[in-house]
Enzyme design. Structure first.
Site, PDB file in Angstrom:
ATOM      1  N   ASP A 206     112.984 -20.747 136.303  1.00  0.00           N
ATOM      2  CA  ASP A 206     112.913 -19.324 135.975  1.00  0.00           C
ATOM      3  C   ASP A 206     112.115 -18.530 137.013  1.00  0.00           C
ATOM      4  OD1 ASP A 206     113.111 -17.015 134.368  1.00  0.00           O
ATOM      5  OD2 ASP A 206     111.233 -17.489 133.348  1.00  0.00           O
ATOM      6  N   GLU A 450     108.491 -29.411 132.651  1.00  0.00           N
ATOM      7  CA  GLU A 450     109.595 -29.439 131.695  1.00  0.00           C
ATOM      8  C   GLU A 450     110.827 -30.182 132.186  1.00  0.00           C
ATOM      9  OE1 GLU A 450     110.448 -25.564 130.153  1.00  0.00           O
ATOM     10  OE2 GLU A 450     108.434 -25.279 129.381  1.00  0.00           O
ATOM     11  N   TYR A 503     106.578 -21.500 123.012  1.00  0.00           N
ATOM     12  CA  TYR A 503     106.796 -20.042 122.931  1.00  0.00           C
ATOM     13  C   TYR A 503     107.169 -19.654 121.509  1.00  0.00           C
ATOM     14  CZ  TYR A 503     106.378 -19.814 127.965  1.00  0.00           C
ATOM     15  OH  TYR A 503     105.883 -19.870 129.245  1.00  0.00           O
ATOM     16  N   GLU A 539     101.356 -23.435 128.618  1.00  0.00           N
ATOM     17  CA  GLU A 539     102.025 -22.129 128.695  1.00  0.00           C
ATOM     18  C   GLU A 539     102.156 -21.568 127.295  1.00  0.00           C
ATOM     19  OE1 GLU A 539     105.879 -22.035 130.643  1.00  0.00           O
ATOM     20  OE2 GLU A 539     105.172 -23.330 132.265  1.00  0.00           O
TER      21      GLU A 539
HETATM   22  C1  GCB Z   1     108.752 -22.020 130.629  1.00  0.00           C
HETATM   23  C2  GCB Z   1     108.773 -22.353 132.070  1.00  0.00           C
HETATM   24  C3  GCB Z   1     108.500 -21.167 132.956  1.00  0.00           C
HETATM   25  C4  GCB Z   1     109.245 -19.950 132.425  1.00  0.00           C
HETATM   26  C5  GCB Z   1     108.731 -19.640 131.044  1.00  0.00           C
HETATM   27  C6  GCB Z   1     109.472 -18.454 130.426  1.00  0.00           C
HETATM   28  O1  GCB Z   1     108.646 -22.864 129.783  1.00  0.00           O
HETATM   29  O2  GCB Z   1     107.905 -23.414 132.390  1.00  0.00           O
HETATM   30  O3  GCB Z   1     108.897 -21.478 134.274  1.00  0.00           O
HETATM   31  O4  GCB Z   1     109.115 -18.841 133.266  1.00  0.00           O
HETATM   32  O5  GCB Z   1     108.940 -20.744 130.213  1.00  0.00           O
HETATM   33  O6  GCB Z   1     108.995 -17.340 130.532  1.00  0.00           O
HETATM   34  O7  GCB Z   1     110.541 -18.664 129.878  1.00  0.00           O
END
Ligand code: GCB
Length: 651
Positions: A206, A450, A503, A539
């Protein structure tokens, strides 16, 4: 609380260096000194993208043989910079294939006439695959952006009356299932929809695949008999600092080596002779993270002097390496620096900015570090690739802790877990460890982000990369970052610290902030139950358009980002009393990605905008990080104002 793994990284001794790198040659950062000169080739280079259908015209016509302007039109291209965003041409912004850089370098006379001088060309980062010629002669090839490579060009520049040389670099940004990061070229063959030969680069990560000469290109000299590599591993015994060193030289078997360790005031505190040994520093000043001690980031200087008697006369070389004395260890529930529990409260970053893309930029670097200090962040992860060496040096000097990640991001296809990929991944870890092994700020290696760690071959693949990294450097823990939410992960048995991305209420149950706490608690508890290893929330975050406001909070508003963070913090505050050892926000700043319906001009999960202006969440995080800093038992209370980003500091 057990100390199962504690100590594994503090058992120091010269024997440690039995497991040498398969790579040939060291990669000491080019420093000027009495025996070494350096010439930076930053500035404008000539540039051309090979727009031919095959992308191979440059090779067919051998563009490297003559000045680039003679084979066609050229553009001015800044170095360091990505080539993508400096122009007005959409074709160049999205270009996939070979681009050609060229520059003439004028050399001091001594470099071209003194045969006792070794002239080296060093490229800090060329993304992704690079071939280098000097005066039309092939001198180097390198796979992988983000890490430096070199070529000894002495013979070429010393072979005639020339006082300059022409450097040509061809760079290909194509990513395949076996590159790191991987990617796939998709050929679109339906001629009712696409023109003949149409293809696109597909990726599973990403961030935008910026390309070009991203870091400085440097020419430097050493004597022909020279200090090639230095490895330092430090330890602490009571209040005695231990500096174990190993020095490799090239050019002669018979060299004499002397080492002196100087303190920050330039006073000698220990000395030794020979290629390896241990220096002992009574009442040593340890290297501490900057919010953990009133005198953080203490650096000694290891001065290495080499002399050799050659047929042509005496030769000497000198290299001064900054050294921080510190230890790192983990237990079942703690991450220890110098034996004290360390809690990572920091960020994930990207090398990314307007116009320059991934090009190194001093003002941006200093701004980012000032923002880190403003925030009270004590750590960051180099998501998702190694950052410039100058970044690592600043971390050493300021006491900012680093989780150093390799470009193993987006490894999701089964063919990316095969032997070709594995061998390349092992080599990249060797290059990374070789480059960053002496930085006290680096406390852990991350071998991937990941990967599809549930696929069958992933277990063997990750186990092998982790084992290799531990063999290369037994002094630091190794991890990779996972996003499997409930602990079913084939690589996790092999890591020292669990790093987990999640997330909640963003990609899952979006809009439902009320489920974050329950889901996060379940995440931590299931991981800890399964592995009994310390956990970092590596994250978490929410997409936020600066200036969007909604109360009650709605997705994409500044209020939603803040509320989501607050929900995470409630659980983190419980679990950090048990086994959670860190929290790293995604992301420090907004950054560019591929275009997609999910991304509005890039990823907007930054707490700062891409231009480094704060969103509301930055203030929330700032309060939290300073509170966490002041809770740490091992340092005096620090006022936010003491570490404000606007205080000038010397570089
Ligand atoms: C993740 C990734 C990261 C992305 C992020 C997102 O899990 O490690 O590279 O930018 O999520 O914002 O989706």
């Amino acid at each position: 609380m057990g100390a199962r793994r504690a100590g594994a990284w503090t058992a120091l001794g010269p024997l440690l260096w039995g497991c040498a790198l398969a790579l040939r040659g060291g990669m000491l950062y080019p420093r000027e000194g009495p025996s070494r000169e350096r010439k930076d080739l930053d500035g404008l280079w000539s540039f051309r993208a090979d727009l031919s259908d095959s992308r191979r015209l440059g090779f067919e016509q051998q563009w490297y043989r003559r000045p680039l302007r003679e084979s066609g039109p050229t553009l001015d291209m800044p170095v360091p910079s990505s080539f993508n965003d400096v122009g007005q041409d959409a074709q160049l912004r999205n270009f996939v294939g070979w681009v050609w850089y060229e520059r003439e370098a004028v050399l001091p006379q001594r470099w071209t006439q003194d045969l006792g001088t070794r002239v080296v060309l060093r490229i800090g980062s060329a993304h992704y695959y690079a071939i280098v010629w000097v005066n039309g002669v092939h001198v180097a090839e390198h796979e992988g952006g983000h890490l430096p490579f070199e070529a000894d060009i002495s013979k070429l520049v010393q072979s005639g009356p020339l006082s300059s040389c022409r450097i040509t670099v061809a760079i290909n940004n194509t990513l395949t299932p076996h590159t790191l990061p991987p990617g796939t070229i998709l050929y679109k063959t339906d001629t009712s929809k696409y023109p003949k030969g149409y293809f696109v680069q597909d990726i599973n990560f990403d961030f935008f695949n910026y390309a070009g000469l991203h870091r400085s290109v440097i020419l430097y000299t050493t004597p022909t008999t020279y200090i090639d590599d230095i490895t330092v591993i430090t330890g602490v015994d009571q209040d005695i600092g231990l500096v174990n060193y190993q020095i490799l030289t090239q050019g002669s078997e018979h060299v004499r080596l002397e080492v002196r360790l100087l303190d920050a005031e330039g006073r000698e505190v220990a000395r030794g002779t020979g290629g390896q040994g241990q220096l002992q520093v009574p009442a040593a000043h340890l290297w501490w993270p900057y919010l953990m001690h009133e005198h953080p980031a203490y650096l000694y200087s290891l001065e290495v002097s080499m002399t050799a008697q050659m047929d042509a006369g005496p030769v000497s070389d000198f290299y001064a390496l900054p050294v921080g004395i510190r230890t790192v260890a983990v237990t079942e529930s703690q991450f220890l620096i110098n034996g004290k529990p360390f809690y990572f409260h920091g960020v994930n970053k990207h090398e990314d900015a307007d116009v320059r893309g991934k090009g190194f930029d001093w003002p941006l670097l200093v701004k980012d570090f000032n923002l880190l200090r403003w925030l009270g962040a004590n750590a960051f992860r180099t998501s998702h690739y190694p950052y410039a060496e100058e970044v690592m040096q600043l971390c050493d000097r300021q006491g900012v802790v680093v989780i150093d990640e390799c470009p193993g991001v987006g490894i999701v296809l089964p063919q990316s877990f095969g032997n070709a990929s594995l061998q390349h991944h092992l080599r990249v870890m060797e290059e990374l460890v070789r480059r960053d092994k002496n930085h006290p700020a680096v406390v852990m290696w991350s071998v991937a982000n990941e990967p599809s760690s549930f696929l069958k071959p992933a277990g063997y693949y990750l186990k092998t990369v982790i084992a290799h990294t531990k063999a290369l450097d037994p002094t630091r823990p190794v991890t990779y970052v996972t996003n499997s939410n409930y602990a079913a992960d084939l690589g996790a048995p092999y890591v020292d610290v669990i790093c987990v991305n999640s997330y909640y209420s963003w990609y899952h149950d979006y809009g439902h902030l009320e489920v974050v706490q329950l889901q996060l608690r379940t995440q931590f508890e299931s991981w800890y139950r399964t592995y009994q290893k310390p956990i970092i929330q590596s994250e978490y975050g929410a997409e936020t358009i600066a200036g969007f406001h909604e109360d009650p909070p709605l997705m994409f508003s500044e209020e939603y980002q803040k509320s989501l963070l607050e929900q995470y913090h409630l659980v983190l505050d419980q679990k950090r009393k048990e086994y959670v050892v860190g929290e790293l926000i995604w992301n420090f700043a907004d950054f560019m990605t591929n275009q997609s319906p999910q991304r509005a001009l890039g990823n907007k999960k930054g707490i700062f905008t891409r231009q480094r202006q704060p969103k509301s969440a930055a203030f929330l995080l700032r309060d939290r990080y300073w509170k966490l800093a002041n809770e740490t038992r091992y340092h005096r209370s620090v006022a936010k104002s003491q570490c404000l980003g606007n205080s000038p500091f010397t570089l």
